[in-house]
Design a protein around this motif. Structure first.
Motif, PDB file in Angstrom:
ATOM      1  N   ARG A   6       0.833  -1.192   0.000  1.00 53.14           N
ATOM      2  CA  ARG A   6       0.000   0.000   0.000  1.00 53.14           C
ATOM      3  C   ARG A   6       0.875   1.252   0.000  1.00 53.14           C
ATOM      4  NH1 ARG A   6      -4.621  -1.661   4.492  1.00 53.14           N
ATOM      5  NH2 ARG A   6      -5.754  -3.124   3.173  1.00 53.14           N
ATOM      6  N   MET A   7       0.893   1.967  -1.100  1.00 55.26           N
ATOM      7  CA  MET A   7       1.715   3.161  -1.223  1.00 55.26           C
ATOM      8  C   MET A   7       0.916   4.365  -0.736  1.00 55.26           C
ATOM      9  SD  MET A   7       4.428   1.712  -2.518  1.00 55.26           S
ATOM     10  CE  MET A   7       5.486   2.794  -3.458  1.00 55.26           C
ATOM     11  N   HIS A   8       1.034   4.669   0.549  1.00 56.23           N
ATOM     12  CA  HIS A   8       0.241   5.739   1.144  1.00 56.23           C
ATOM     13  C   HIS A   8       1.062   6.989   1.414  1.00 56.23           C
ATOM     14  CE1 HIS A   8      -3.366   3.480   1.398  1.00 56.23           C
ATOM     15  NE2 HIS A   8      -3.010   2.692   2.394  1.00 56.23           N
ATOM     16  N   GLY A   9       2.240   7.085   0.810  1.00 57.33           N
ATOM     17  CA  GLY A   9       3.071   8.244   1.073  1.00 57.33           C
ATOM     18  C   GLY A   9       3.584   8.256   2.500  1.00 57.33           C
ATOM     19  N   LYS A  10       4.141   7.118   2.938  1.00 60.89           N
ATOM     20  CA  LYS A  10       4.650   7.019   4.299  1.00 60.89           C
ATOM     21  C   LYS A  10       6.136   6.720   4.291  1.00 60.89           C
ATOM     22  CE  LYS A  10       0.271   5.597   6.395  1.00 60.89           C
ATOM     23  NZ  LYS A  10      -0.396   4.638   7.292  1.00 60.89           N
ATOM     24  N   ALA A  11       6.831   7.236   5.298  1.00 61.48           N
ATOM     25  CA  ALA A  11       8.271   7.041   5.383  1.00 61.48           C
ATOM     26  C   ALA A  11       8.665   6.827   6.855  1.00 61.48           C
ATOM     27  CB  ALA A  11       8.996   8.226   4.766  1.00 61.48           C
ATOM     28  N   SER A  12       9.848   7.310   7.242  1.00 57.65           N
ATOM     29  CA  SER A  12      10.381   6.975   8.565  1.00 57.65           C
ATOM     30  C   SER A  12       9.551   7.534   9.725  1.00 57.65           C
ATOM     31  CB  SER A  12      11.829   7.454   8.687  1.00 57.65           C
ATOM     32  OG  SER A  12      11.912   8.861   8.629  1.00 57.65           O
ATOM     33  N   GLY A  23       6.005  -0.954  19.693  1.00 59.90           N
ATOM     34  CA  GLY A  23       6.666  -2.181  20.139  1.00 59.90           C
ATOM     35  C   GLY A  23       6.533  -3.328  19.166  1.00 59.90           C
ATOM     36  N   LEU A  24       6.356  -3.027  17.878  1.00 64.53           N
ATOM     37  CA  LEU A  24       6.186  -4.066  16.865  1.00 64.53           C
ATOM     38  C   LEU A  24       7.470  -4.374  16.099  1.00 64.53           C
ATOM     39  CD1 LEU A  24       2.765  -2.928  15.335  1.00 64.53           C
ATOM     40  CD2 LEU A  24       3.157  -4.745  17.005  1.00 64.53           C
ATOM     41  N   CYS A  25       8.503  -3.567  16.270  1.00 66.81           N
ATOM     42  CA  CYS A  25       9.747  -3.744  15.524  1.00 66.81           C
ATOM     43  C   CYS A  25      10.436  -5.044  15.930  1.00 66.81           C
ATOM     44  CB  CYS A  25      10.685  -2.563  15.757  1.00 66.81           C
ATOM     45  SG  CYS A  25      12.294  -2.737  14.959  1.00 66.81           S
ATOM     46  N   THR A  26      10.827  -5.836  14.916  1.00 68.71           N
ATOM     47  CA  THR A  26      11.513  -7.098  15.172  1.00 68.71           C
ATOM     48  C   THR A  26      13.031  -6.987  15.012  1.00 68.71           C
ATOM     49  OG1 THR A  26      11.342  -7.825  12.874  1.00 68.71           O
ATOM     50  CG2 THR A  26       9.493  -8.358  14.337  1.00 68.71           C
ATOM     51  N   LEU A  27      13.515  -5.792  14.677  1.00 70.08           N
ATOM     52  CA  LEU A  27      14.930  -5.536  14.424  1.00 70.08           C
ATOM     53  C   LEU A  27      15.453  -6.402  13.272  1.00 70.08           C
ATOM     54  CD1 LEU A  27      17.050  -3.602  15.795  1.00 70.08           C
ATOM     55  CD2 LEU A  27      18.066  -5.643  16.765  1.00 70.08           C
ATOM     56  N   CYS A  28      14.666  -6.480  12.202  1.00 68.44           N
ATOM     57  CA  CYS A  28      15.093  -7.273  11.041  1.00 68.44           C
ATOM     58  C   CYS A  28      16.184  -6.578  10.249  1.00 68.44           C
ATOM     59  CB  CYS A  28      13.900  -7.592  10.155  1.00 68.44           C
ATOM     60  SG  CYS A  28      13.272  -6.187   9.191  1.00 68.44           S
ATOM     61  N   GLY A  29      16.286  -5.247  10.368  1.00 69.62           N
ATOM     62  CA  GLY A  29      17.292  -4.489   9.631  1.00 69.62           C
ATOM     63  C   GLY A  29      16.838  -4.023   8.272  1.00 69.62           C
ATOM     64  N   GLY A  30      15.567  -4.267   7.916  1.00 70.75           N
ATOM     65  CA  GLY A  30      15.074  -3.904   6.603  1.00 70.75           C
ATOM     66  C   GLY A  30      15.062  -2.414   6.323  1.00 70.75           C
ATOM     67  N   CYS A  31      15.016  -1.608   7.365  1.00 74.17           N
ATOM     68  CA  CYS A  31      14.953  -0.151   7.193  1.00 74.17           C
ATOM     69  C   CYS A  31      16.320   0.514   7.311  1.00 74.17           C
ATOM     70  CB  CYS A  31      13.984   0.454   8.212  1.00 74.17           C
ATOM     71  SG  CYS A  31      14.465   0.190   9.937  1.00 74.17           S
ATOM     72  N   THR A  32      17.364  -0.269   7.535  1.00 76.29           N
ATOM     73  CA  THR A  32      18.697   0.309   7.746  1.00 76.29           C
ATOM     74  C   THR A  32      19.677  -0.166   6.680  1.00 76.29           C
ATOM     75  OG1 THR A  32      19.409  -1.504   9.200  1.00 76.29           O
ATOM     76  CG2 THR A  32      18.302   0.372  10.232  1.00 76.29           C
ATOM     77  N   GLY A  33      20.817   0.475   6.639  1.00 75.58           N
ATOM     78  CA  GLY A  33      21.864   0.070   5.705  1.00 75.58           C
ATOM     79  C   GLY A  33      22.031   1.033   4.552  1.00 75.58           C
ATOM     80  N   THR A  34      20.926   1.682   4.134  1.00 81.66           N
ATOM     81  CA  THR A  34      20.999   2.691   3.077  1.00 81.66           C
ATOM     82  C   THR A  34      20.488   4.041   3.561  1.00 81.66           C
ATOM     83  OG1 THR A  34      18.828   2.014   2.257  1.00 81.66           O
ATOM     84  CG2 THR A  34      20.740   1.015   1.206  1.00 81.66           C
ATOM     85  N   CYS A  35      19.595   4.022   4.520  1.00 86.88           N
ATOM     86  CA  CYS A  35      18.998   5.259   5.030  1.00 86.88           C
ATOM     87  C   CYS A  35      19.950   5.971   5.983  1.00 86.88           C
ATOM     88  CB  CYS A  35      17.687   4.934   5.744  1.00 86.88           C
ATOM     89  SG  CYS A  35      16.920   6.369   6.528  1.00 86.88           S
ATOM     90  N   TYR A  37      19.098   8.165   8.126  1.00 88.79           N
ATOM     91  CA  TYR A  37      18.350   8.608   9.299  1.00 88.79           C
ATOM     92  C   TYR A  37      18.063   7.482  10.291  1.00 88.79           C
ATOM     93  CZ  TYR A  37      17.488  12.443   6.054  1.00 88.79           C
ATOM     94  OH  TYR A  37      17.648  13.467   5.149  1.00 88.79           O
ATOM     95  N   LEU A  38      18.009   6.252   9.808  1.00 88.32           N
ATOM     96  CA  LEU A  38      17.673   5.107  10.657  1.00 88.32           C
ATOM     97  C   LEU A  38      18.896   4.224  10.851  1.00 88.32           C
ATOM     98  CD1 LEU A  38      14.250   4.211   9.019  1.00 88.32           C
ATOM     99  CD2 LEU A  38      14.552   5.233  11.280  1.00 88.32           C
ATOM    100  N   HIS A  49      17.603  11.694  12.700  1.00 87.78           N
ATOM    101  CA  HIS A  49      17.183  13.032  12.312  1.00 87.78           C
ATOM    102  C   HIS A  49      15.808  12.964  11.662  1.00 87.78           C
ATOM    103  CE1 HIS A  49      21.272  14.371  13.062  1.00 87.78           C
ATOM    104  NE2 HIS A  49      21.705  13.418  12.266  1.00 87.78           N
ATOM    105  N   ARG A  50      15.172  14.098  11.579  1.00 92.85           N
ATOM    106  CA  ARG A  50      13.894  14.181  10.901  1.00 92.85           C
ATOM    107  C   ARG A  50      14.105  13.971   9.400  1.00 92.85           C
ATOM    108  NH1 ARG A  50       9.818  19.440  11.000  1.00 92.85           N
ATOM    109  NH2 ARG A  50       8.251  18.590   9.529  1.00 92.85           N
ATOM    110  N   CYS A  51      13.270  13.120   8.820  1.00 94.74           N
ATOM    111  CA  CYS A  51      13.349  12.837   7.393  1.00 94.74           C
ATOM    112  C   CYS A  51      12.202  13.546   6.695  1.00 94.74           C
ATOM    113  CB  CYS A  51      13.266  11.322   7.161  1.00 94.74           C
ATOM    114  SG  CYS A  51      13.124  10.840   5.430  1.00 94.74           S
ATOM    115  N   ASP A  52      12.511  14.259   5.609  1.00 97.38           N
ATOM    116  CA  ASP A  52      11.461  15.003   4.918  1.00 97.38           C
ATOM    117  C   ASP A  52      10.892  14.247   3.721  1.00 97.38           C
ATOM    118  OD1 ASP A  52      13.567  15.135   3.191  1.00 97.38           O
ATOM    119  OD2 ASP A  52      13.721  17.321   3.172  1.00 97.38           O
ATOM    120  N   MET A  53      11.253  12.971   3.565  1.00 99.47           N
ATOM    121  CA  MET A  53      10.709  12.181   2.466  1.00 99.47           C
ATOM    122  C   MET A  53       9.240  11.878   2.721  1.00 99.47           C
ATOM    123  SD  MET A  53      13.697   9.436   1.470  1.00 99.47           S
ATOM    124  CE  MET A  53      12.680   8.812   0.132  1.00 99.47           C
ATOM    125  N   SER A  54       8.438  11.961   1.678  1.00101.35           N
ATOM    126  CA  SER A  54       7.011  11.676   1.811  1.00101.35           C
ATOM    127  C   SER A  54       6.700  10.200   1.591  1.00101.35           C
ATOM    128  CB  SER A  54       6.215  12.514   0.804  1.00101.35           C
ATOM    129  OG  SER A  54       6.608  12.194  -0.519  1.00101.35           O
TER     130      SER A  54
END
Length: 374
Positions: A6-12, A23-35, A37-38, A49-54
């Motif tokens: 679902r592409m709802h214009g959501k980011a970090s 408390g749902l994060c499983t620490l899979c690492g899927g959001c890190t490594g390229t970003c 901010y995370l 830091h605050r991310c301004d990506m939509s």
């Protein structure tokens, strides 16, 4: 719209609010490594830091944001998501490695390390994305490119590992073919990537086979401090939680085995694991778990795809593994445990959201929902 996401214009920002703060994060690492901010810090995901990506891939590939189970299943298996307790299945059996060196290092039957070793030797893969422990026994993502490095990754830590981060850090231009080993949450993240491939990253289709590990729960990073207080981790060579009738967490060192009662570690179980719907890594090519107490030293193996079948056939042809049928009772117990996890997760999700219309990340059919709530 990309199928299944679902592409709802959501980011970090939304990831923080909808996943991390709840408390749902499983620490899979899927959001890190390229970003930028995370990052992973002290066993959790931190937004620097605050991310301004939509719109961000960090949000879309998280295994705890919406998953269209039908779309993913159709992409991987060519069929909609079913109502079976352990997902799409070609065959279920017991197996163990014939390699004694692997047996000494690996967990249970050593099947994961053996299959990857065979795939590497046959040139089917150039390496494997796995979890490795650092000198302080903290788990992290690692790419093993030879047998020795595969052996270094053998075993289980029971703490969450941001292993997907290692994939995100691959050079965009790489042509390496890599196997992958992860827990159900890791495999879920990867399945979302395969359904709608990431942009400006390495080709996700080069990542196979995907080997999933059975998982009931992981232990939070605070458990690591518990280990440091109770054991000399510098000497630890293996961790284990043996099955019933044992009731302990075991740490193996060159001088023997030390244990603590399982009740002492239960307070450290990750809160996020209570909302996990998947015990057997249902979107993997091959899923592997313990043979349990009746078959100590063996693995339970679920073959799911053609890719998985090809590697298993080669391993059997090289006499690298031995196989026996899984008893009906053992298979029934596995299905029962998996079904119980689904029901427990659904109950906990409904308790969080306050109703059956909002199942957080879980995109399942109305019929399956009703069946699990009976």
């Amino acid at each position: 719209m990309k199928e299944g996401i679902r592409m709802h214009g959501k980011a970090s920002k939304e990831l923080q609010k909808e996943v991390i703060d709840k408390g749902l994060c499983t620490l899979c690492g899927g959001c890190t490594g390229t970003c930028p901010y995370l990052v992973v810090y002290d066993g959790r995901i931190v937004r620097l830091h605050r991310c301004d990506m939509s719109e961000g891939q960090c949000y879309h590939y998280c295994p705890r944001t919406y998953m269209d189970m039908d779309a993913i299943s159709r992409h991987i298996f060519g069929a909609p998501y079913g109502e079976g307790e352990i997902g799409s299945v070609r065959e279920v059996f017991l197996a163990r490695s014939t390699d004694q060196v692997i047996h000494q290092k690996a967990q249970d039957g050593g099947i994961v390390t053996t299959l990857l070793s065979v795939a590497l030797a046959e040139g089917m893969i150039d390496g494997a994305v796995e979890t490795k422990l650092d000198e302080e026994k903290n788990p992290h993502g690692f790419i093993a490119r030879n047998r020795e490095e595969l052996l270094e990754c053998a075993g289980v830590s029971y703490e969450p590992s941001p292993v997907i981060q290692a994939i995100n850090r691959l050079p965009n231009e790489t042509t390496e073919k890599l196997g992958f080993v992860g827990l159900p949450c890791h495999v879920a993240c990867l399945s979302k990537m395969k359904l709608s491939p990431p942009t400006n990253r390495a080709n996700i289709e080069h990542l196979e086979p995907v080997i999933g590990l059975f998982c009931g729960w992981t232990l939070s990073h605070s458990f690591h401090r518990f280990l440091q207080e109770h054991f000399d981790l510098a000497k630890a060579i293996k961790f284990d939680i043996p099955h019933h009738p044992e009731h302990s967490f075991d740490v193996y060192t060159p001088s023997g085995k030390e244990s603590v009662d399982l009740d002492e570690i239960s307070p450290y179980i990750n809160k996020a694991c209570g909302y996990c719907f998947d015990m057997t890594a249902e979107f993997a090519d091959i899923s592997v778990g313990s043979g349990r107490a009746m078959f100590k030293g063996w693995n339970t193996v679920i073959l799911r795809t053609k890719v998985g079948a090809e590697i298993l056939d080669i391993a059997k042809g090289r006499n690298a593994i031995e196989i026996q049928p899984i008893p009906d009772e053992s298979l029934a117990n596995l299905k029962r445990a998996s079904l119980d996890k689904k029901k427990r997760a659904l109950k906990n999700i409904i308790s969080m959201t306050g109703g059956v219309d909002d199942l957080l990340y879980l995109g399942i059919s109305q019929h399956l929902k009703e069946m699990l709530l009976e």
